[in-house]
Design a protein around this motif. Sequence first.
Motif, short mmCIF file in Angstrom:
data_model
loop_
_atom_site.label_atom_id
_atom_site.label_comp_id
_atom_site.label_asym_id
_atom_site.label_seq_id
_atom_site.Cartn_x
_atom_site.Cartn_y
_atom_site.Cartn_z
N HIS A 139 -16.87 4.47 -14.82
CA HIS A 139 -16.07 4.39 -13.56
C HIS A 139 -14.81 4.60 -13.96
CE1 HIS A 139 -14.72 2.70 -10.03
NE2 HIS A 139 -15.97 2.78 -9.57
N PRO A 140 -14.41 5.87 -14.07
CA PRO A 140 -12.85 6.17 -14.23
C PRO A 140 -11.98 5.77 -13.12
CG PRO A 140 -14.19 7.90 -14.81
CD PRO A 140 -15.07 6.93 -14.02
N PRO A 141 -12.47 5.75 -11.92
CA PRO A 141 -11.43 5.24 -10.88
C PRO A 141 -11.31 3.56 -10.86
CG PRO A 141 -13.23 6.69 -9.97
CD PRO A 141 -13.51 6.49 -11.35
N MET A 196 2.27 -3.45 -15.83
CA MET A 196 1.40 -2.39 -15.17
C MET A 196 0.51 -1.78 -16.24
SD MET A 196 2.41 0.94 -12.87
CE MET A 196 4.12 0.85 -13.44
N ALA A 197 1.06 -1.46 -17.39
CA ALA A 197 0.56 -0.79 -18.36
C ALA A 197 -0.61 -1.94 -19.01
CB ALA A 197 1.31 -0.55 -19.38
N LEU A 198 -0.53 -3.04 -18.93
CA LEU A 198 -1.30 -3.89 -19.48
C LEU A 198 -2.76 -4.04 -18.53
CD1 LEU A 198 -2.00 -6.26 -21.54
CD2 LEU A 198 -1.27 -7.75 -20.03
N LEU A 247 -4.65 0.31 -11.23
CA LEU A 247 -3.11 0.69 -11.08
C LEU A 247 -2.45 0.77 -9.65
CD1 LEU A 247 -0.73 2.29 -12.64
CD2 LEU A 247 -2.02 4.28 -12.24
N THR A 248 -3.49 1.22 -8.68
CA THR A 248 -2.67 1.17 -7.33
C THR A 248 -2.46 -0.32 -7.10
OG1 THR A 248 -4.28 2.76 -6.74
CG2 THR A 248 -3.33 1.71 -4.78
N ALA A 249 -3.17 -1.39 -7.19
CA ALA A 249 -3.13 -2.59 -7.01
C ALA A 249 -1.78 -3.18 -7.55
CB ALA A 249 -4.03 -3.67 -7.26
#
Length: 80
Positions: A19-21, A1-3, A27-29
């Motif tokens: 594009h911060p989102p 996840m962190a990667l 992360l959501t995926a």
Amino acid sequence: MALAVSLSIIVIQLSHTVHPPGAAAVLTAVVRGENVHQLGWLCPLFPIGASCIIMLSVRYTILTTSPTTTAIPAIGKIAR
């Protein structure tokens, strides 16, 4: 996840895009796992499509109902 999140942030920084989102989408995926993978391309396309429709409808409403707004000035020109 962190990667996944860190790689997306690195790509954002190297490509000079703001594009911060973008990192949040990755992360959501990763966090939601199999549920997101089953949706495939509908997962990113639905929120993006809904956001575009909302923004365009608000823009159209403002441009058609506001008596002072006639048009959006061309890119690079200063509205006076």
